[in-house]
Motif scaffolding. Structure first.
Motif, PDB file in Angstrom:
ATOM      1  N   PRO A 159     -26.094  55.385  65.109  1.00 41.13           N
ATOM      2  CA  PRO A 159     -27.232  55.118  65.174  1.00 41.13           C
ATOM      3  C   PRO A 159     -28.015  56.315  65.131  1.00 41.13           C
ATOM      4  N   PRO A 161     -31.250  57.347  66.173  1.00 40.33           N
ATOM      5  CA  PRO A 161     -32.848  56.733  66.228  1.00 40.33           C
ATOM      6  C   PRO A 161     -33.510  57.821  65.957  1.00 40.33           C
ATOM      7  N   GLN A 172     -42.582  51.863  68.326  1.00 41.99           N
ATOM      8  CA  GLN A 172     -42.018  51.630  67.414  1.00 41.99           C
ATOM      9  C   GLN A 172     -41.840  52.980  66.144  1.00 41.99           C
ATOM     10  N   LEU A 207     -39.573  53.665  57.732  1.00 37.88           N
ATOM     11  CA  LEU A 207     -39.334  53.274  58.727  1.00 37.88           C
ATOM     12  C   LEU A 207     -40.842  54.450  59.103  1.00 37.88           C
ATOM     13  N   GLU A 238     -27.349  59.008  67.398  1.00 41.20           N
ATOM     14  CA  GLU A 238     -27.792  59.040  68.861  1.00 41.20           C
ATOM     15  C   GLU A 238     -26.918  59.530  70.179  1.00 41.20           C
ATOM     16  N   PRO A 255     -36.442  51.890  70.246  1.00 39.79           N
ATOM     17  CA  PRO A 255     -35.072  51.105  69.902  1.00 39.79           C
ATOM     18  C   PRO A 255     -34.528  50.788  68.428  1.00 39.79           C
ATOM     19  N   LYS A 256     -35.732  50.986  67.799  1.00 45.29           N
ATOM     20  CA  LYS A 256     -35.206  50.674  65.903  1.00 45.29           C
ATOM     21  C   LYS A 256     -34.800  52.195  65.492  1.00 45.29           C
ATOM     22  N   PRO A 257     -33.490  52.159  64.718  1.00 46.48           N
ATOM     23  CA  PRO A 257     -32.398  52.951  64.823  1.00 46.48           C
ATOM     24  C   PRO A 257     -32.938  53.438  62.517  1.00 46.48           C
ATOM     25  N   TYR A 259     -31.421  54.744  60.236  1.00 50.37           N
ATOM     26  CA  TYR A 259     -30.546  54.415  60.155  1.00 50.37           C
ATOM     27  C   TYR A 259     -28.940  54.318  60.776  1.00 50.37           C
ATOM     28  N   TYR A 260     -28.050  54.035  60.153  1.00 47.61           N
ATOM     29  CA  TYR A 260     -26.752  54.165  60.903  1.00 47.61           C
ATOM     30  C   TYR A 260     -25.865  54.838  59.601  1.00 47.61           C
TER      31      TYR A 260
END
Length: 319
Positions: A159, A161, A172, A207, A238, A255-257, A259-260
């Motif tokens: 991930p 983040p 966030q 995001l 990460e 907490p919210k990445p 992208y992967y």
């Protein structure tokens, strides 16, 4: 028992086989652990796999200051009987997840791994002039890079983040709208912030709106600047950010990445040699190291968790 695989690349035939004939002959075709090495009938002057096997060494890109992916080993001595050229680094002198993955490929080929350093922009820009054969630098499978580079079977997936100062109020990614956000120059993270990142799979979700993008040569100075509050956040893989935190950086992860991404080994499209058989063999080796759990164990060793398992599912043939 002999097993032969035949692959064609621009009228060059390359044969991968276990040793046959006398016991001595069979032993010479195997590396430690009993895995057969590749045998090539191609011309070393025109075929990359044949070249690597003929010279007895695989030249790999590395970054000596990118832990835990790659780093110089303190106190390590250069191999005395090395085949590495004077400007190349021997295996004991470098380690990390990326470096050890390259060593696994070299071992399966039955050749010595040798490392050279270069800037990341040199790697991702292609046109290497055959100064190195393969680049494991935690680079992603990403479409714009595939214009100048071939990608191989991913060896881990992570991930990506946002990392913010430990005392920051951001909870966030949207809390970073319009603020200074750092990224590695030329990396997928910068492309994400600019809204130009294209990865296999569904479109990535933006995001953070209208960030003021601040780029750094590598993640290391970017994360340090973030910890000091010079930028509101830094976007990176990460394990890189968590590695900085483990070493005492005053950062925390949102907490919210964003992208992967699947990390791959790159091969230069502008090589002066045919690279098809070489890429095929690298893909076979990496797939085998996924299957036997070696890459998962290496990931646990260097990152404290298994980032390899997801990459094993990636269908490289579907690209």
């Amino acid at each position: 028992m002999a097993i032969a695989r035949l692959a064609a690349a621009i009228a060059v035939l390359v044969l991968f086989a276990t040793g046959c004939g006398s016991d001595d002959e069979g032993a010479s075709n195997r590396v430690a652990g009993g895995e057969p090495t590749a045998q090539a009938s191609g011309d070393p002057s025109t075929d990359k796999l044949a070249q690597v096997l003929a010279r007895g060494r695989l030249i790999l890109f590395t970054d000596l200051k990118y832990p835990p992916q790659s780093f110089g080993v303190k106190g390590a001595e250069r191999l005395a009987d090395t085949k590495c050229a004077a400007n190349e680094i021997t295996a004991p002198e470098v380690s990390g997840y990326d470096a050890e993955t390259g060593k696994l490929v070299a071992k399966a080929l039955g050749v010595e791994p040798c490392f050279v350093t270069a800037s990341w922009t040199e790697v991702t820009g292609g046109n290497w002039g055959d100064r190195w054969d393969l680049a494991y630098g935690s680079g992603a499978v990403e479409y714009s890079r595939m214009e100048v580079l071939y990608v191989t079977q991913p060896y881990y997936s992570t991930p990506t983040p946002f990392f913010v100062p430990r005392s920051a109020k951001a909870k966030q990614p949207s809390d970073l709208d319009g603020k200074k956000v750092g990224a590695c120059a030329g990396c997928t993270m910068e492309k994400y912030l600019r809204g130009t990142l294209k990865l296999p799979g569904p479109p990535v979700e933006q995001l953070v709106a209208d960030p003021e993008i601040i780029t750094f040569d590598t993640e290391v100075p970017g994360l340090k600047a973030t910890a000091k509050g010079k930028v509101a956040a830094f976007l990176c893989s990460e394990p890189v950010g968590e590695g900085a935190i483990a070493e005492g950086a005053a950062l925390r992860k949102l907490p919210k990445p964003a992208y992967y991404s699947n990390k791959t080994g790159y091969v230069d499209k502008e090589s002066g040699l045919a690279v098809g058989p070489f890429i095929e063999r690298v893909n076979e080796i990496v797939a085998a190291r996924h299957e036997d759990g070696t890459l998962g164990r290496l990931s646990e060793k260097f990152f404290g968790k298994d980032y390899a398992a997801e990459a094993a599912k990636f269908d490289i043939a579907a690209l």
